[in-house]
Design an enzyme around this catalytic site. Structure first.
Site, PDB file in Angstrom:
ATOM      1  N   GLU A 130      -6.269   3.573  -5.987  1.00  0.00           N
ATOM      2  CA  GLU A 130      -7.776   3.898  -5.568  1.00  0.00           C
ATOM      3  C   GLU A 130      -8.251   5.391  -5.836  1.00  0.00           C
ATOM      4  O   GLU A 130      -7.649   6.285  -5.516  1.00  0.00           O
ATOM      5  CB  GLU A 130      -7.868   3.762  -3.902  1.00  0.00           C
ATOM      6  CG  GLU A 130      -8.952   3.887  -3.309  1.00  0.00           C
ATOM      7  CD  GLU A 130      -8.894   4.115  -1.690  1.00  0.00           C
ATOM      8  OE1 GLU A 130      -9.864   3.802  -0.907  1.00  0.00           O
ATOM      9  OE2 GLU A 130      -8.007   5.089  -1.367  1.00  0.00           O
TER      10      GLU A 130
ATOM     11  N   ASP B  29      -3.222   4.518  -2.293  1.00  0.00           N
ATOM     12  CA  ASP B  29      -4.362   5.224  -1.591  1.00  0.00           C
ATOM     13  C   ASP B  29      -4.788   6.573  -2.024  1.00  0.00           C
ATOM     14  O   ASP B  29      -3.749   7.216  -2.111  1.00  0.00           O
ATOM     15  CB  ASP B  29      -3.889   5.318  -0.034  1.00  0.00           C
ATOM     16  CG  ASP B  29      -5.072   5.511   0.881  1.00  0.00           C
ATOM     17  OD1 ASP B  29      -5.721   4.619   1.076  1.00  0.00           O
ATOM     18  OD2 ASP B  29      -5.352   6.400   1.515  1.00  0.00           O
TER      19      ASP B  29
ATOM     20  N   ASP C 148       0.878  -1.112  -0.061  1.00  0.00           N
ATOM     21  CA  ASP C 148       0.113   0.005  -0.179  1.00  0.00           C
ATOM     22  C   ASP C 148       0.875   1.254  -0.062  1.00  0.00           C
ATOM     23  O   ASP C 148       1.987   1.386   0.855  1.00  0.00           O
ATOM     24  CB  ASP C 148      -0.860  -0.073   1.279  1.00  0.00           C
ATOM     25  CG  ASP C 148      -2.330   0.388   1.110  1.00  0.00           C
ATOM     26  OD1 ASP C 148      -2.443   1.515   0.119  1.00  0.00           O
ATOM     27  OD2 ASP C 148      -3.137  -0.248   1.286  1.00  0.00           O
TER      28      ASP C 148
ATOM     29  N   HIS D 213     -11.079  -3.322   2.963  1.00  0.00           N
ATOM     30  CA  HIS D 213     -11.367  -3.176   4.378  1.00  0.00           C
ATOM     31  C   HIS D 213     -12.136  -1.923   4.779  1.00  0.00           C
ATOM     32  O   HIS D 213     -12.219  -1.622   5.808  1.00  0.00           O
ATOM     33  CB  HIS D 213      -9.871  -2.894   4.862  1.00  0.00           C
ATOM     34  CG  HIS D 213      -9.257  -1.814   4.097  1.00  0.00           C
ATOM     35  ND1 HIS D 213      -8.970  -1.783   2.836  1.00  0.00           N
ATOM     36  CD2 HIS D 213      -8.804  -0.350   4.547  1.00  0.00           C
ATOM     37  CE1 HIS D 213      -8.472  -0.471   2.444  1.00  0.00           C
ATOM     38  NE2 HIS D 213      -8.452   0.158   3.442  1.00  0.00           N
ATOM     39  N   ASP D 214     -12.738  -1.183   3.696  1.00  0.00           N
ATOM     40  CA  ASP D 214     -13.552  -0.052   3.807  1.00  0.00           C
ATOM     41  C   ASP D 214     -14.972  -0.484   3.548  1.00  0.00           C
ATOM     42  O   ASP D 214     -15.797   0.418   3.931  1.00  0.00           O
ATOM     43  CB  ASP D 214     -12.974   1.115   3.037  1.00  0.00           C
ATOM     44  CG  ASP D 214     -11.545   1.576   3.251  1.00  0.00           C
ATOM     45  OD1 ASP D 214     -11.221   1.652   4.308  1.00  0.00           O
ATOM     46  OD2 ASP D 214     -11.152   2.030   2.294  1.00  0.00           O
TER      47      ASP D 214
HETATM   48  C1  NOJ Z   1      -8.524   4.966   1.846  1.00  0.00           C
HETATM   49  C2  NOJ Z   1      -8.300   3.758   2.655  1.00  0.00           C
HETATM   50  O1  NOJ Z   1      -8.506   2.638   1.952  1.00  0.00           O
HETATM   51  C3  NOJ Z   1      -8.927   4.154   4.079  1.00  0.00           C
HETATM   52  O2  NOJ Z   1      -8.841   2.878   4.948  1.00  0.00           O
HETATM   53  C4  NOJ Z   1      -8.282   5.131   4.551  1.00  0.00           C
HETATM   54  O3  NOJ Z   1      -9.060   5.612   5.854  1.00  0.00           O
HETATM   55  C5  NOJ Z   1      -8.461   6.439   3.707  1.00  0.00           C
HETATM   56  N1  NOJ Z   1      -7.984   5.895   2.454  1.00  0.00           N
HETATM   57  C6  NOJ Z   1      -7.291   7.396   4.231  1.00  0.00           C
HETATM   58  O4  NOJ Z   1      -5.821   6.711   4.031  1.00  0.00           O
END
Ligand code: NOJ
Length: 560
Positions: A256, A199, A98, A329-330
């Site tokens: 992302e 990210d 990451d 994970h989100d």
């Molecule tokens: C996206 C990540 O997937 C998430 O878990 C994170 O809180 C935010 N970006 C900030 O880094």
């Protein structure tokens, strides 16, 4: 279409804090991952994406990095990490790391320096502005609630943080900062990693002047997002990063990108433009949100999913490349979200897996998805750990006037901790995740839903996923074939056709818990050669003109 290894790969995401704890401190760690590599190899995946393991004060579980070149003590040492990489490579798998460079932690040395004075040499590594009329420089909101600005009395200025106030945004306008990031990326690549997941990488270029949002409550994400998503210099920055770093290695890259649309994604992923290979887009993950954001719940209308996925499938075909995901994970657990995590847990999880893995693109599996892990409902807000959940609860319930019950319901449906409860390895206490006290409580259903049970049951979701992965390796049509949606208006089943040269593949997935009739479209010439996979016992014969689909049934046919 150009063939590449990363188009043909299946990726597995590890969220290290919740994966496997080897030393009993209740937190997953690198040695714990090493212990489970054979399990992943057996599953058949090619690439591991490891969520951040860098040094961090853990305001956002490692997405707030205080040293990009050190390993977080909770997770182990650099030696452990080197062994992990080696063990992954020895098994013929790859590792992507990451990369979190839209922001750092406020405990990063750069920020500690930057805060000290306006003429500190690190000042411009971050985005500082004086207040406006005694208030924040603009009306942008943080994704984690509240203003996106925090005041620092030392120099009487505010710094920008799109995420938590412990995640100050880095200033990509500054070439020195960019140089440092590129050097750091090279340092990891030279250690032998196989790529990066980046990210919120489409947030790194902000509109100059950082203008006020004109319609602060009407933006798709948060107030100001139109000024920091896909900003004016984003392609320039990515092309520079590509030229300086990425192009010198044979690696996988996925950015992302909340708020990205297909047209923009074509530019990001068109290999001729030398930016990235794939993006994580969010359109399909936003379909069950009403206007006003993710906490405003709305049921999924299958027609919206068809419209969105189809747009991406046909839009990127032959131009860029799709990433395929339903979990990370989100996001809440997909079997609880778009399937049925009770009576039909196993068949609906297999149906969703079929739907995703038969599409064109590179599939991503999130830890626990392959055993059908489900959402969690903790009784009290105190049991939750995610900063997004806690800040939102505080803003809406403690400081605002929304009801506890309503907000808890939205947390049950959408909260990120749904995905972060510890991996359920077996039926021993705490699911075999830890011998200590887990940092986040385990889902009490671990006694039935766990990897050991799944591995020993030939009809499990786990073995079904193995099969899906194997099919992708043996049928190039699954990777490279083009895509055509059938029955766009049907609200119960999602069916589509893939074609590669003379070959045809038909994918039928019933998204409902009803038994429904399915007819072969009249204008479709399709004679079944074989059924490739299905989540109920195979049917007799090859006549598919009229089918009766069982609840959440999925079938994939190859044509003669
Ligand atoms: C996206 C990540 O997937 C998430 O878990 C994170 O809180 C935010 N970006 C900030 O880094």
């Amino acid at each position: 279409m150009k063939k590449t290894w990363w188009k043909e790969s299946v990726v597995y995401q590890i969220y290290p804090r919740s994966f496997n704890d080897s030393n009993g401190d209740g937190i997953g760690d690198i040695n714990g991952i090493i212990q489970k590599l054979d399990y992943l190899k057996e599953l058949g995946i090619d690439v591991i994406w490891l969520s951040p393991v860098y040094e961090s004060p853990n305001d956002d579980n490692g997405y707030d990095i205080s040293d990009y070149q050190k390993i977080m003590k909770d997770f182990g040492t650099m030696k452990d990490w080197e062994l992990l990489l080696d063990e992954i490579h020895q098994r013929g798998m790859k590792l992507i790391m990451d990369l979190v460079v839209n922001h750092s932690s406020d405990e990063h040395d750069w920020f500690t320096e930057s805060k000290k004075s306006k003429d500190n040499k690190y000042r411009d590594y971050y985005i500082w502005r004086p207040g406006k009329d005694g208030k924040e420089p603009n009306n942008w909101k943080s994704t984690f609630s509240g203003s996106a600005w925090d005041y620092d009395s030392e120099t009487d200025e505010y710094y920008l943080h799109i995420f938590s106030k412990k995640q100050p945004d880095l200033n990509w306008e500054n070439p020195k900062l960019r140089r440092e990031i590129y050097d750091m990326m090279k340092w990891w690549l030279d250690k032998g990693i196989d790529g990066f997941r980046m990210d919120v990488i489409n947030f790194i270029s902000k509109v100059p002047g950082l203008p006020d949002a004109l319609n602060p409550d009407g933006e798709k994400y948060v107030s100001g997002s139109r000024y920091f998503m896909n900003g004016p210099r984003i392609h320039e920055f990515l092309q520079e990063m590509n030229q300086e770093v990425l192009s010198n290695y044979d690696i996988m890259t996925v950015g992302e990108m909340p708020g990205v649309n297909v047209e923009e994604a074509k530019d990001y992923t068109n290999l001729d433009r030398n930016e990235l290979q794939m993006v994580f887009q969010f359109e399909h993950m936003d379909l069950d949100s009403a206007p006003g954001g993710k906490w405003n719940l709305k049921p999924l209308d299958l027609r919206d999913l068809k419209e969105s996925i189809s747009k991406w499938q046909t839009g990127l075909h032959g131009v860029g490349w799709n990433s395929l995901y339903l979990n990370n994970h989100d996001q809440p657990r997909v079997v609880s979200r778009f399937g049925n995590d009770q009576e039909y847990r196993v068949v609906s999880a297999k149906m969703l897996g079929t739907f995703l893995h038969m599409l064109q693109g590179t599939p991503y599996i999130y830890q626990g998805e392959e055993i059908g892990m489900t959402n969690i409902r903790f009784d009290s807000i105190e049991e939750y750990k995610d900063i997004e959940i806690l800040n939102m609860y505080k803003e809406k319930v403690i400081e605002g006037n929304e009801s506890h019950e309503k907000v808890m319901e939205s947390i049950y449906v959408k909260g990120r901790d749904n995905a972060r409860t510890p991996f359920q390895w077996d039926s021993s206490p705490n699911g075999g995740f830890t011998t200590g006290e887990p940092w986040l409580k385990i889902n009490p259903n671990y006694k039935e839903i766990n990897a050991e049970a799944a591995v020993s049951d030939p009809n499990s979701i786990y073995h079904y996923y193995r099969e899906l992965i194997k099919l992708r390796k043996t049928h190039p049509i699954i990777v490279y074939g083009d895509y055509q949606l059938l029955y766009p208006e049907d609200v119960k089943h999602y069916s589509y056709l893939r074609t590669l040269d003379e070959e045809k593949l038909l994918v039928i997935t019933n998204f409902s818990e009803e038994t429904i009739e399915w007819k072969l479209p009249e204008d479709l010439n399709f004679t079944v050669k074989e059924q490739l996979i299905g989540n109920y016992p195979d049917r007799e014969g090859t006549d598919i003109n009229n089918l009766i689909l069982k609840p959440y049934e999925a079938i994939v046919y190859l044509a003669e």
